[in-house]
Design a protein around this motif. Structure first.
Motif, PDB file in Angstrom:
ATOM      1  N   ASN A 257      -2.946 -11.521   4.705  1.00 27.78           N
ATOM      2  CA  ASN A 257      -2.627 -11.220   6.272  1.00 27.78           C
ATOM      3  C   ASN A 257      -1.063 -11.229   6.583  1.00 27.78           C
ATOM      4  N   THR A 258      -0.637 -10.212   7.416  1.00 31.30           N
ATOM      5  CA  THR A 258       0.902 -10.159   7.644  1.00 31.30           C
ATOM      6  C   THR A 258       1.373 -11.324   8.190  1.00 31.30           C
TER       7      THR A 258
ATOM      8  N   GLN B  98       3.298   0.444   3.570  1.00 32.14           N
ATOM      9  CA  GLN B  98       3.005   0.989   5.021  1.00 32.14           C
ATOM     10  C   GLN B  98       3.146   2.490   4.745  1.00 32.14           C
TER      11      GLN B  98
ATOM     12  N   LYS C 207       0.225   4.740   9.645  1.00 33.42           N
ATOM     13  CA  LYS C 207      -0.731   3.614   9.440  1.00 33.42           C
ATOM     14  C   LYS C 207      -0.291   2.163   9.464  1.00 33.42           C
ATOM     15  N   GLU C 208      -1.128   1.048   9.504  1.00 32.25           N
ATOM     16  CA  GLU C 208      -0.905  -0.239   9.549  1.00 32.25           C
ATOM     17  C   GLU C 208      -0.357  -0.671   8.195  1.00 32.25           C
ATOM     18  N   ARG C 209       0.415  -1.814   8.386  1.00 26.73           N
ATOM     19  CA  ARG C 209       0.968  -2.323   7.109  1.00 26.73           C
ATOM     20  C   ARG C 209      -0.141  -2.904   6.427  1.00 26.73           C
ATOM     21  N   GLU C 210      -0.272  -2.900   5.098  1.00 28.36           N
ATOM     22  CA  GLU C 210      -1.740  -3.415   4.346  1.00 28.36           C
ATOM     23  C   GLU C 210      -1.149  -3.938   3.172  1.00 28.36           C
TER      24      GLU C 210
END
Length: 128
Positions: free
Chosen positions: A111-112, A39, A43-46
């Motif tokens: 996906n998280t 992350q 920004k979003e966690r990727e």
């Protein structure tokens, strides 16, 4: 209770390498797929990479394919992320995570929401 602890982050110049480690002090992760996410600020966690519980299957984000390698040592309850040819855009906090499913036999998740245990993260900074 699962306790994941990441280490190995730091400051490195572009083109350099780092090796991250994720240790599970509760020794439960050997039966679960394990993943790395990152992350960056704002920004979003990727998703970065995931490895099956047996270590025989891996999956990578396109942005790191060919540069990063995920591996695991179940005897040590540790997962690794070898990062080579680092770029400034790799700068982020890196998290390891344990799959929600025991001994997943099908597609490894990116996906998280597919992961229910997370470490506290380790900072990786790549200077240009």
């Amino acid at each position: 209770q699962v306790q994941l602890v990441e280490s190995g982050g730091g400051l490195v110049q572009a083109g350099g390498s780092l090796r991250l480690s994720c240790a599970d002090s509760a020794r439960t992760s050997s039966n679960y797929a394990m993943a790395w996410f990152r992350q960056a600020p704002g920004k979003e966690r990727e998703f970065v990479a995931v490895i099956s519980w047996g270590g025989d299957s891996t999956r990578y984000a396109d942005s790191v394919k060919g540069r990063f390698t995920i591996s695991r040592d179940n005897a040590k309850n540790t997962v690794y992320l070898q990062m080579d040819s680092l770029k400034p855009e790799d700068t982020a906090v890196y998290f390891c995570a344990r799959d929600i499913a025991y001994r997943r036999a099908y597609a490894l998740g990116s996906n998280t929401w597919q992961y229910d245990s997370w470490g506290q993260g380790t900072q990786v900074t790549v200077s240009s």
